[in-house]
Each structure stands twice: as structure tokens, then as C-alpha cells.
Enzyme design. Sequence first.
Site, PDB file in Angstrom:
ATOM      1  N   GLY A 219     -10.999  -3.310   3.415  1.00 42.21           N
ATOM      2  CA  GLY A 219     -11.723  -2.258   4.133  1.00 42.21           C
ATOM      3  C   GLY A 219     -11.268  -2.113   5.585  1.00 42.21           C
ATOM      4  O   GLY A 219     -11.840  -1.338   6.350  1.00 42.21           O
TER       5      GLY A 219
ATOM      6  N   GLY B 174       0.603   1.423  -7.374  1.00 43.67           N
ATOM      7  CA  GLY B 174      -0.351   1.586  -8.478  1.00 43.67           C
ATOM      8  C   GLY B 174      -0.316   3.001  -9.025  1.00 43.67           C
ATOM      9  O   GLY B 174      -0.254   3.216 -10.247  1.00 43.67           O
TER      10      GLY B 174
ATOM     11  N   HIS C 248      -4.630  -2.013  -5.769  1.00 44.86           N
ATOM     12  CA  HIS C 248      -3.934  -0.808  -6.225  1.00 44.86           C
ATOM     13  C   HIS C 248      -4.981   0.244  -6.561  1.00 44.86           C
ATOM     14  O   HIS C 248      -5.830   0.018  -7.428  1.00 44.86           O
ATOM     15  CB  HIS C 248      -3.105  -1.108  -7.480  1.00 44.86           C
ATOM     16  CG  HIS C 248      -2.014  -2.103  -7.249  1.00 44.86           C
ATOM     17  ND1 HIS C 248      -1.182  -2.531  -8.239  1.00 44.86           N
ATOM     18  CD2 HIS C 248      -1.610  -2.724  -6.128  1.00 44.86           C
ATOM     19  CE1 HIS C 248      -0.310  -3.392  -7.750  1.00 44.86           C
ATOM     20  NE2 HIS C 248      -0.560  -3.531  -6.469  1.00 44.86           N
TER      21      HIS C 248
ATOM     22  N   ASP D 207       0.821  -1.220   0.000  1.00 42.89           N
ATOM     23  CA  ASP D 207       0.000   0.000   0.000  1.00 42.89           C
ATOM     24  C   ASP D 207       0.850   1.263   0.000  1.00 42.89           C
ATOM     25  O   ASP D 207       0.425   2.312   0.496  1.00 42.89           O
ATOM     26  CB  ASP D 207      -0.956   0.034   1.216  1.00 42.89           C
ATOM     27  CG  ASP D 207      -1.802  -1.221   1.297  1.00 42.89           C
ATOM     28  OD1 ASP D 207      -2.180  -1.738   0.233  1.00 42.89           O
ATOM     29  OD2 ASP D 207      -2.078  -1.680   2.413  1.00 42.89           O
TER      30      ASP D 207
HETATM   31  P1  GTP Z   1      -0.624  -2.973  -2.837  1.00 48.87           P
HETATM   32  O1  GTP Z   1      -0.180  -3.824  -3.974  1.00 48.87           O
HETATM   33  O2  GTP Z   1      -1.936  -3.393  -2.287  1.00 48.87           O
HETATM   34  O3  GTP Z   1       0.436  -2.963  -1.810  1.00 48.87           O
HETATM   35  O4  GTP Z   1      -0.966  -1.442  -3.272  1.00 48.87           O
HETATM   36  P2  GTP Z   1      -0.331  -0.045  -3.705  1.00 48.87           P
HETATM   37  O5  GTP Z   1       1.113   0.053  -3.339  1.00 48.87           O
HETATM   38  O6  GTP Z   1      -0.640   0.202  -5.133  1.00 48.87           O
HETATM   39  O7  GTP Z   1      -1.090   1.019  -2.796  1.00 48.87           O
HETATM   40  P3  GTP Z   1      -2.659   1.257  -2.541  1.00 48.87           P
HETATM   41  O8  GTP Z   1      -3.249   1.766  -3.784  1.00 48.87           O
HETATM   42  O9  GTP Z   1      -3.277   0.099  -1.871  1.00 48.87           O
HETATM   43  O10 GTP Z   1      -2.579   2.376  -1.399  1.00 48.87           O
HETATM   44  C1  GTP Z   1      -2.084   3.646  -1.601  1.00 48.87           C
HETATM   45  C2  GTP Z   1      -3.194   4.664  -1.287  1.00 48.87           C
HETATM   46  O11 GTP Z   1      -2.643   5.962  -1.251  1.00 48.87           O
HETATM   47  C3  GTP Z   1      -4.284   4.716  -2.361  1.00 48.87           C
HETATM   48  O12 GTP Z   1      -5.487   5.054  -1.767  1.00 48.87           O
HETATM   49  C4  GTP Z   1      -3.807   5.861  -3.288  1.00 48.87           C
HETATM   50  O13 GTP Z   1      -4.877   6.503  -3.962  1.00 48.87           O
HETATM   51  C5  GTP Z   1      -3.189   6.774  -2.286  1.00 48.87           C
HETATM   52  N1  GTP Z   1      -2.060   7.553  -2.778  1.00 48.87           N
HETATM   53  C6  GTP Z   1      -0.969   7.134  -3.473  1.00 48.87           C
HETATM   54  N2  GTP Z   1      -0.088   8.142  -3.584  1.00 48.87           N
HETATM   55  C7  GTP Z   1      -0.642   9.209  -2.947  1.00 48.87           C
HETATM   56  C8  GTP Z   1      -0.194  10.525  -2.677  1.00 48.87           C
HETATM   57  O14 GTP Z   1       0.899  10.927  -3.023  1.00 48.87           O
HETATM   58  N3  GTP Z   1      -1.037  11.334  -1.966  1.00 48.87           N
HETATM   59  C9  GTP Z   1      -2.247  10.929  -1.526  1.00 48.87           C
HETATM   60  N4  GTP Z   1      -3.009  11.788  -0.853  1.00 48.87           N
HETATM   61  N5  GTP Z   1      -2.689   9.677  -1.742  1.00 48.87           N
HETATM   62  C10 GTP Z   1      -1.884   8.845  -2.441  1.00 48.87           C
HETATM   63  P1  IMP Z   2      -2.337 -12.699   2.161  1.00 53.59           P
HETATM   64  O1  IMP Z   2      -1.339 -12.222   1.160  1.00 53.59           O
HETATM   65  O2  IMP Z   2      -3.755 -12.378   1.809  1.00 53.59           O
HETATM   66  O3  IMP Z   2      -2.140 -14.159   2.494  1.00 53.59           O
HETATM   67  O4  IMP Z   2      -2.065 -11.909   3.530  1.00 53.59           O
HETATM   68  C1  IMP Z   2      -0.863 -12.094   4.275  1.00 53.59           C
HETATM   69  C2  IMP Z   2      -0.423 -10.767   4.905  1.00 53.59           C
HETATM   70  O5  IMP Z   2      -0.027  -9.851   3.887  1.00 53.59           O
HETATM   71  C3  IMP Z   2      -1.511 -10.038   5.703  1.00 53.59           C
HETATM   72  O6  IMP Z   2      -0.879  -9.349   6.773  1.00 53.59           O
HETATM   73  C4  IMP Z   2      -2.078  -9.046   4.701  1.00 53.59           C
HETATM   74  O7  IMP Z   2      -2.680  -7.958   5.343  1.00 53.59           O
HETATM   75  C5  IMP Z   2      -0.807  -8.646   3.953  1.00 53.59           C
HETATM   76  N1  IMP Z   2      -1.070  -8.201   2.578  1.00 53.59           N
HETATM   77  C6  IMP Z   2      -1.275  -8.994   1.491  1.00 53.59           C
HETATM   78  N2  IMP Z   2      -1.452  -8.248   0.389  1.00 53.59           N
HETATM   79  C7  IMP Z   2      -1.339  -6.964   0.773  1.00 53.59           C
HETATM   80  C8  IMP Z   2      -1.381  -5.720   0.068  1.00 53.59           C
HETATM   81  O8  IMP Z   2      -1.551  -5.655  -1.146  1.00 53.59           O
HETATM   82  N3  IMP Z   2      -1.219  -4.598   0.804  1.00 53.59           N
HETATM   83  C9  IMP Z   2      -0.978  -4.640   2.143  1.00 53.59           C
HETATM   84  N4  IMP Z   2      -0.929  -5.782   2.840  1.00 53.59           N
HETATM   85  C10 IMP Z   2      -1.098  -6.934   2.166  1.00 53.59           C
HETATM   86 MG    MG Z   3      -3.075  -1.910  -1.582  1.00 50.08          MG
END
Ligand code: GTP
Ligand code: IMP
Ligand code: MG
Length: 357
Positions: A274, A16, A42, A12
Site C-alpha cells: 500500500g 501479472g 500481481h 510492478d
Molecule cells: P510484481 O511481481 O509485484 O513486480 O508485479 P507485476 O509486474 O505483476 O505488477 P503489479 O501488478 O504489481 O503492478 C502493475 C499495475 O499496473 C497493476 O495495478 C496493474 O493492474 C496495472 N497495469 C498493468 N498494465 C497496465 C496497463 O497497460 N494500463 C493500466 N492503466 N494499468 C496497467
Molecule cells: P523484499 O523482497 O520484501 O525483501 O524487499 C526488498 C526490496 O525489493 C524492497 O525495495 C521492496 O520494495 C522490493 N520488492 C520486493 N518485491 C517487490 C515487488 O513485487 N514489486 C516491487 N518491489 C518489490
Molecule cells: Mg507488484
Amino acid sequence: MVSIVVGGHYGDEGKGKMVAYLAVKDDPDVICRAGVGTNAGHTIHVDGKKYGLRMITCGFVNPKPDLMVGAGVLVDPEVFLNEIEVTDCGDRAYVDRRCAIIEKKHKDADRAGGGKIGTTGSGCGPANADRVNRVAKLAQEIDELKDYVVDVPMKVNEAIDSGKEVLVEASQGFGLSLYYGNYPYVTSKDTSASTACADVGIGPTRVDEVYVIYKAYMSRVGKDPYVKPLTDEDVAEDELWTTMLSRAEENGFLEGSSNEKIAAYLGEVGTVTGRPRKIAAFDMELAKYSSKVNGATQVCLTCLDKLFPKCYGATTLEKLGGEALAHVKKIEGGLGIPVSLISTGPDAKHVVDLRGQ
Ligand code: GTP
Ligand code: IMP
Ligand code: MG
């Protein structure tokens, strides 16, 4: 030219969003999704529209590149087909024929048994277990996927050989790696750049850039007791977090601990689950370690605007403001690597791009 985007902390981090930016800015010919599977969520915002994607790469925002899912990634056919509709990319979306399939039984098992770890319930762990036991179904056996099934490594390597640009979007983060994370509170496979290469069938000699993404602070979903949330004392002792708590309270977030108030204010809620995320200060030791193991060539910081609202939407260093810049410099100093991309908002365009400077 091959570039890989990976998470440097606990997922997170905004991979993305950064992939969406790079997809438009660098205009690659092929974009591949690597990583575990549909446990990733993402989120990207493009021109006021929000997408939460779990299979199709966020690079879809550029209408030209081919969009592929590498062989190492678990495919949930229902999610894949639904996201093709949402992103309207059916004519350029592909999955490798050897992707293992997430079935209903995997999701049921994950929801029933993943509580101890706090998994996402997406079925990834049980599906990877079946894959290791060599009983999982593969994409080539699934009728609904037949129009999308290709040999991803062949396509990707042909693209590289003909001088085209390839961008790889990994998922999760270094601290969730099955090898390097806080075992057993980890995901079902390694999450480093080397594994992202293997996921899509690219040899390590062919990679040019590894972008490691960090948030300006840290967040963690799931039940990892090793990641300590900010305590009331931590918040009271640190000027930045004291300010964040005041802002949270001024904005009506009054329930729970300081950490919970700040998390709610920052909008830190899991995309897939969520669930509220734990908030922690930037973990420099983990960041240094993950930069090393990933072989970082570029470091990106996201969500700077959440800590320093004045920099929201900035696209130049001058517009960041002193406090935000000082935070970037502090992280740069600790890591010993310059930060080359700074994200200042959720929109794909909200980026200060310092590459090559
Ligand atoms: P995973 O593969 O699940 O780890 O996801 P990810 O690394 O792509 O990140 P994810 O989208 O789950 O979480 C990032 C959150 O921060 C999202 O809600 C984005 O919209 C938000 N976001 C990303 N960059 C910024 C930023 O620079 N500012 C703000 N305000 N929000 C951001
Ligand atoms: P799983 O990958 O669903 O088996 O979850 C294993 C661990 O990884 C848990 O702590 C999840 O919350 C974390 N996890 C898996 N995918 C993500 C992601 O995309 N973002 C943040 N945490 C994740
Ligand atoms: Mg995420």
C-alpha cells in the site's frame, strides 16, 4: 514451447497482466510461478473483477492449464490456500515438494528488521536466509499442503517432452536482483530469466521465448536511494511530465511534490504494501542491460494509457494515436529491439499484439 515472463526494471511492470493475456491468447498447458515468493503482488483485472495475487499465477484466468509453484519459490501456506479459494483453482494448483516455507517468525523478523531496505514485510528475506542456512521447512513437511505437493520439474519437463506449451511467470524486476540490482536495496535472490528457469526446473536449452516487461515510465517501491524520483525541475523541463502534472492537479491531486502528485494520479501504490511508489522516467541504460542479461526475445511495454489516455483499451497499432506511438518508437530505438506487446489498460484484453509482424 517454453516462454518466460520477467520484469525489466524494478518490479510492478505489469507481469501479472501480461501473463493473464498470454494465458488466454496462447493457451498454454502448464503455467508456473517462479520468482521470490509472496513479496510479489500481481494485479489483474478480468471482466471488471480485480485480483491481487501473491502466489497463484495470474494465468489462472484460463481455466484449463495446470498451475504450479516452482521449487525456488517461497510458499506462505496461508496465502497459497487463500488464493486457491479466491481463484477457485484447487483442482489444478500444485506446489513443488521442495518449496521452502515462510513462517510467522519470518514475517515478524522482516517487519522488525526490513526497515532499512524498505522490504515488503512478507517474510521472504528471512525465509530465504533460513533456506541458505538449511534450516527452513519444506512444503513436503506441511500437512495443509499435502494435497498440492508434486515434483514440479518432472511435470513441467514431461509436458515439454510431449510438445505442450509452458508459460513461466517470474516476479519482481531486474533492478531488484540480489546479483544485479542496487545492492543492498534488493530482494533476497536473483530475478533474471535464468533463475526463473532454475526456480521451476527447466534447463536453459529448453527455453524459446523470454518476454521482458517494462512500464512506459518507471516506478519503484522501497527505500532505494539510487532510483531518483522526478524532481520539480525534471517535471518542468519535460513536456510529457509537465502535462502529467497538470492532469494530476486538474484531477484533484494537489498534495506533496510533483512526483507525489503524479504518483497519486497514476495510481502508483504498492499491491502488497500500500506504499506510494516513486515515479521516474524510463531508464534506458538499465532497460538495455536487463534485456541483455535476460536474453530478451520479446519486449513488452505496459501502462501506455497512463501517459496517453487516448490509447486506453487499444488493441491495434492504428488506435494508439501519434503521441503514444512516438513514445513506443523512442523506447524501441533506444533499446534496439522491437516492442512486440503493448498494454493499453489494466484488463487482460487491453493489448496490442505485434508478435510475428
Ligand atoms: P510484481 O511481481 O509485484 O513486480 O508485479 P507485476 O509486474 O505483476 O505488477 P503489479 O501488478 O504489481 O503492478 C502493475 C499495475 O499496473 C497493476 O495495478 C496493474 O493492474 C496495472 N497495469 C498493468 N498494465 C497496465 C496497463 O497497460 N494500463 C493500466 N492503466 N494499468 C496497467
Ligand atoms: P523484499 O523482497 O520484501 O525483501 O524487499 C526488498 C526490496 O525489493 C524492497 O525495495 C521492496 O520494495 C522490493 N520488492 C520486493 N518485491 C517487490 C515487488 O513485487 N514489486 C516491487 N518491489 C518489490
Ligand atoms: Mg507488484
